[in-house]
Write a protein that holds these residues in place. Structure first.
Motif, PDB file in Angstrom:
ATOM      1  N   GLY A  45      49.994  10.027 -21.786  1.00 11.11           N
ATOM      2  CA  GLY A  45      48.628  10.127 -21.276  1.00 11.11           C
ATOM      3  C   GLY A  45      48.047   8.853 -20.728  1.00 11.11           C
ATOM      4  O   GLY A  45      47.222   8.887 -19.832  1.00 11.11           O
TER       5      GLY A  45
ATOM      6  N   GLY B 233      47.641  13.496 -18.680  1.00  3.53           N
ATOM      7  CA  GLY B 233      47.922  13.927 -20.047  1.00  3.53           C
ATOM      8  C   GLY B 233      46.936  13.283 -20.990  1.00  3.53           C
ATOM      9  O   GLY B 233      45.871  12.841 -20.552  1.00  3.53           O
ATOM     10  N   GLY B 234      47.284  13.235 -22.280  1.00  2.00           N
ATOM     11  CA  GLY B 234      46.393  12.617 -23.249  1.00  2.00           C
ATOM     12  C   GLY B 234      46.193  13.507 -24.454  1.00  2.00           C
ATOM     13  O   GLY B 234      46.710  14.619 -24.526  1.00  2.00           O
ATOM     14  N   GLY B 235      45.439  12.984 -25.406  1.00  6.65           N
ATOM     15  CA  GLY B 235      45.263  13.663 -26.685  1.00  6.65           C
ATOM     16  C   GLY B 235      44.618  15.024 -26.556  1.00  6.65           C
ATOM     17  O   GLY B 235      45.027  15.977 -27.214  1.00  6.65           O
ATOM     18  N   PHE B 236      43.621  15.130 -25.710  1.00  3.98           N
ATOM     19  CA  PHE B 236      42.884  16.380 -25.640  1.00  3.98           C
ATOM     20  C   PHE B 236      43.760  17.501 -25.085  1.00  3.98           C
ATOM     21  O   PHE B 236      43.882  18.571 -25.668  1.00  3.98           O
ATOM     22  CB  PHE B 236      41.639  16.179 -24.776  1.00  3.98           C
ATOM     23  N   ILE B 237      44.432  17.216 -23.963  1.00  3.27           N
ATOM     24  CA  ILE B 237      45.284  18.241 -23.349  1.00  3.27           C
ATOM     25  C   ILE B 237      46.459  18.557 -24.267  1.00  3.27           C
ATOM     26  O   ILE B 237      46.785  19.723 -24.523  1.00  3.27           O
ATOM     27  CB  ILE B 237      45.806  17.756 -21.975  1.00  3.27           C
TER      28      ILE B 237
ATOM     29  N   ASP C 215      44.058   8.020 -29.519  1.00  2.00           N
ATOM     30  CA  ASP C 215      44.408   9.247 -28.800  1.00  2.00           C
ATOM     31  C   ASP C 215      45.131  10.229 -29.724  1.00  2.00           C
ATOM     32  O   ASP C 215      44.913  11.433 -29.653  1.00  2.00           O
ATOM     33  CB  ASP C 215      45.276   8.898 -27.591  1.00  2.00           C
TER      34      ASP C 215
ATOM     35  N   VAL D  69      42.497  11.928 -31.618  1.00  2.00           N
ATOM     36  CA  VAL D  69      41.876  12.991 -30.820  1.00  2.00           C
ATOM     37  C   VAL D  69      42.765  14.236 -30.836  1.00  2.00           C
ATOM     38  O   VAL D  69      42.289  15.361 -31.061  1.00  2.00           O
ATOM     39  CB  VAL D  69      41.661  12.511 -29.368  1.00  2.00           C
TER      40      VAL D  69
END
Lengths: 139, 788
Positions: free
Chosen positions: A28, A33-37, A115, A118
């Motif tokens: 991410g 990308g990333g923690g939320f997705i 992240d 999250v």
């Protein structure tokens, strides 16, 4: 919906999606990308497993209550705010630790742990909603 | 922070909180004997403040501060003068013995450790109140005393009466605390300083300010609620639900005097005005008379003491309200004496309760043989309370009579009120100290015998202090009382204090009159009690009942309001939400007459047109869907189309998230639907359908216009440029969206994930509630749906 094929495939699909969610989470910082997705993908994975094999199976697989997962995520996120305080910097100033392991450059950082926090909050909170909704009164 | 000098005050302030943390642990290992160790911190604090006495009695003041919120110029500061040092000595000194007493009183109690913890939290808070220089420091500690008082009154939380009293005390003193905050902030505005020490040096600034009246009213509200002045007095007798160490410490010796402290502290800048000299004596005098009168009726020894405490607080407020140095000297001496004798009496009564099993005087008698030490301590304390020589209480009463008498004929009513109140207090002191101990031994619920040393140490020492201070009143006055009088009245007092009046004056005759009246009342106590009961029955209604009515009214109002606003009908909620949205969208556009153009600057490409068509097909499917699941899935199609549009315009993260959110909302909505008892068919009539359709179309139009308006504004790119430029160099990340989320605006994200977590908990709770009992057409599940 609850066919043999679906029930057989669902655990593999879930495993793959979870792996993918971690991949999305970690890339991410530099790629989409990333923690939320990532968290949302993981929730879908658990939802699929829940529909196919029942909520009890998901709860067993998770070991911890999903809300505890969310709480530990929040704790991790808040904890990653603190390290900079020890260096007399403003709270949440990002800290980076870069080193090479087996010729691979690795960068650990507080934003990464943030992240991950999250990710865990999203996974925990929404999974627990989805699972309790899937549970029938009779369960 | 150094360990000596005035800076060490911070350590003294911290010590009780440390003790609070270790209290439960020590108690688990040492049982009630932990009290011996736990008494060390307050004793050390006492000695520490004692070391300031020689300098403070010479007129010196000390101040120390630490930055707290530097950006707002708020400091964590302490201020030591005669007033705060005497208070700190009382808090720590009496605190030492209360801790010991609690060790004996709650011996073997399952939650003794917790009790110690609360007690120390209170001690720290109370020290903070009297030492604070900064207004906000003062306020924070002030509120903390209310909260710890709540915890201590409700210590026995399994009893309804305890819980009610705890809430009552919290509501009354908490509301007063709010008034105090407002008053302090106004003071800040009027005087330009947040430090008490600077305010005290500002002279007439506050008195001449246009904000004087609101400041005065708000400060009085804070002080009167805390110090249980009529008509807010009712919470204090109810607070006697707390274990006796709490009553002795918080509700007689220290916390309830916080209000008096505040008035005394503010006297140099707020006092000496007509309104001050009208309002304070009025409320104080009424409280004195009401308190003693209500006390006469009681047969419960602890309640008798509680009402005399109310009365004493009234007396203190009345004297502070005279703004005369001599009367304030009397108030200071009386405050000092009162803390000693009332603390001792409460502990003695608690010992009786503990050892004999009751504290109702009708079932007590002849305990002097069984409990000689407690009897002696109670007698010594009561003699001081009755104002007899050679006790400190006597000197205090002489000085205060002298103070009111010399005010002149206009204030004769104050002298009269003081004499009447003191006479009733004399009688009550005699009742508490004599009734349980004299006469024939009575069978008590428990076989009465003397308590252990932990129980009698406190009353004996405190009562003895009252005697010693009376015998050596000249030095006690010079060391403790006179510096405090100087701090309160702002002018030095003249003349030494004498135990034996130097010459025959009016005060002596007033004292003799008080004693005669008091003895008469004691002899006719049964008649007085009957008279008091009858009067109160005739009145019938009191503020205590009023409090319940007020709380009930609040509950009824809240539930009526909720039932009006929350009808439970999803359709109504949606209509209301959309109507408000409509207003928000259109009112600014109509008001400013700024209608954005709806003609696009460029036509969509073929690819974009195809995706838009897909969204429209989804919408059409929603509108014509036969059942709800089809409609939801079709809505998902529109959502996916939007996600693709995001993707086309270079927002892969957003598009990604949109895909996941769409998928999950369809899944969760479908799951919620299966739990609701919904009709398969739409039950709305055609008129309602038309209305809803119109509303929906208008809101859609409004959003389109708003978005068009936004895109037609010139774009300020400074933020995006900043993020693009620094995302890589500062935050080591190429994905700007993610860098914003976890780094640049990480604090926002903390807030957001906390909301996600709390929402999850709430939804979980709502689902649980629903699966436990299933009322028809439950509105709760609708809310769950709305939240998810």
């Amino acid at each position: 919906m609850n066919t043999v094929i679906f029930r057989t495939v669902a655990p593999f699909l879930t495993a793959l999606m979870l792996l993918f969610s971690v991949f999305v989470l970690l890339r991410g910082h530099n790629e989409p990308g990333g923690g939320f997705i990532g968290g949302l993908i993981a929730v879908s994975a658990f939802a699929i497993l829940g529909i196919a094999c029942g909520v009890a199976a998901v709860r067993r697989a998770l070991v911890m209550h999903p809300m505890s997962v969310a709480a530990s995520g929040l704790l991790l996120a808040v904890a990653s705010v603190l390290p900079s305080l020890f260096k007399s910097q403003a709270a949440m100033t990002s800290q980076w630790l870069e080193f090479t392991l087996f010729d691979t450059p690795i960068a650990l950082s507080t934003p990464m742990f943030f992240d991950i926090g999250v990710y865990l909050v999203v996974v925990g909170a929404i999974t627990s909603i989805a699972l309790s909704l899937e549970e029938r009164e009779s369960d | 922070m150094p360990f000596q000098g005035v800076e060490a005050t911070f350590w003294a302030l911290l010590a009780p909180f440390v003790a609070a943390a270790f209290g439960p642990w020590l108690t688990r290992h040492l049982k009630h004997n932990a009290a011996w160790i736990l008494a060390v911190p307050p004793a050390a604090i006492f000695l520490f403040f004692l070391s300031f006495v020689p300098e403070v009695s010479g007129g010196a003041v000390f101040r120390a501060s630490m930055p707290w919120v530097p950006s707002l110029q708020v400091e964590f500061s302490v201020f030591l003068d005669g007033l705060s040092v005497l208070f700190a000595l009382l808090i720590s000194g009496i605190g030492t013995f209360v801790v010991l007493y609690a060790g004996g009183y709650l011996k073997g109690h399952a939650h003794q450790g917790r009790f110690f913890s609360f007690l120390f939290l209170f001690m720290g808070a109370m020290l903070g109140v009297v030492l604070a220089d900064n207004f906000l420091t003062l306020f924070v500690f002030w509120e903390l005393t209310s909260i710890t008082s709540f915890l201590l009154i409700g210590f026995d939380h399994l009893r309804t009466a305890s819980r009610r009293s705890a809430i009552q005390a919290l509501v009354v003193t908490g509301a007063g605390g709010m008034a105090l905050l407002a008053g302090l902030l106004l003071t800040w505005q009027a005087s330009g300083t947040m430090e008490m020490s600077q305010l005290l040096a500002s002279g007439d600034v506050l008195r001449e300010s246009s904000l004087y009246l609101p400041v005065f009213i708000l400060i009085c509200l804070g002080a009167f609620t805390k110090s249980a002045q009529f008509p807010f007095h009712f919470w204090l007798p109810n607070a006697m639900e707390a274990p006796t160490p709490v009553s002795a410490y918080l509700h007689s010796a220290t916390m309830v005097k916080a209000g008096v402290y505040l008035l005394m502290r503010m006297h140099p800048v707020l006092g000496d005005t007509t309104i001050w000299m009208t309002v304070l004596p009025l409320f104080g005098g009424v409280t004195l008379l009401v308190g003693t009168f209500l006390g006469l009726r009681q047969t419960d020894l602890k309640l008798v003491l509680a009402y005399t405490t109310v009365a004493s607080l009234g007396l203190l407020v009345m004297l502070t309200g005279t703004s005369s140095a001599e009367a304030i000297r009397g108030a200071v001496l009386y405050l000092f004496a009162h803390s000693l004798f009332k603390g001792a009496l409460f502990m003695a009564v608690g010992t009786i309760d503990h050892e004999a099993g009751t504290r109702d005087m009708r079932y007590l008698g002849g305990l002097r043989k069984a409990m000689p030490i407690t009897f002696t301590a109670a007698l010594l304390a009561a003699l001081s309370m009755a104002g007899l020589p050679p006790f400190l209480g006597f000197v205090a009463k002489e000085v205060l009579y002298n103070g009111t008498w010399t005010l002149g004929s206009g204030a004769a009513i104050l002298t009269l009120v003081a004499v009447a109140g003191n006479a009733m207090m004399f009688a009550l002191a005699a009742i508490v100290a004599l009734k349980p101990f004299l006469g024939k031994p009575v069978d008590t619920p428990k076989h009465a015998h003397e308590g252990p040393i932990l129980l009698y140490a406190g009353p004996v020492v405190l009562a003895a202090c009252g005697l010693i201070a009376g015998l050596f009143v000249a030095s006690a006055g010079h060391l403790f009382a006179d510096p405090m009088t100087l701090a309160v009245s702002g002018e030095p007092v003249h003349g030494e204090l004498h135990l034996i009046p130097a010459h025959i004056n009016a005060a002596l005759f007033l004292s003799l009159g008080t004693i005669a009246l008091g003895i008469t009342l004691y002899i006719y106590q049964d008649k007085a009690r009957a008279f008091a009961s009858k009067t109160l029955e005739t009145i019938g209604w009191g503020p205590d009942k009023g409090f319940d009515q007020f709380i009930n009214a609040c509950v009824i109002l809240a539930s009526k309001l909720t039932r009006t606003v929350q009808t439970g009908s999803m359709v109504t909620y949606m209509r209301l939400t959309f109507s408000v949205l409509l207003l928000v969208l259109f009112v600014p556009m109509i008001a400013t007459a700024s209608w954005p153009s709806l003609i696009p600057s460029e036509l969509p490409s073929v690819l974009e047109s195809c995706i838009l068509a897909l969204a429209l097909i989804g919408l059409y499917a929603v509108l014509t869907a036969k059942n709800r699941v089809t409609a939801m899935v079709s809505l998902g199609v529109s959502g996916f189309a939007v996600a693709v549009i995001y993707f086309l315009f270079g927002a892969p993260d957003l598009s990604f998230t949109q895909f996941m959110v769409e998928t999950l909302s369809v899944v969760i909505l479908a799951l919620v639907m299966t739990r609701l008892n919904l009709h398969n068919k739409d039950s709305r009539g055609s008129a309602a359908k038309l209305f809803d359709a119109g509303l929906a179309t208008l809101v859609g139009l409004g959003f389109t216009l708003a978005l068009a308006g936004v895109t037609q504004q010139p774009f300020d790119a400074s933020l995006s440029e900043f993020f693009t430029q620094f995302s890589r160099s500062i935050a080591h990340g190429r994905n700007i969206v993610n860098v914003i989320l976890v780094d640049f605006r990480g604090f926002d994200t903390i807030g957001e994930i906390s909301v996600v977590m709390v929402t999850g908990l709430c939804v979980l709770a709502l689902i649980r509630v629903r699966s436990n009992y299933t009322p028809p057409a439950d509105p709760e599940a609708n809310k769950a749906e709305a939240n998810s």
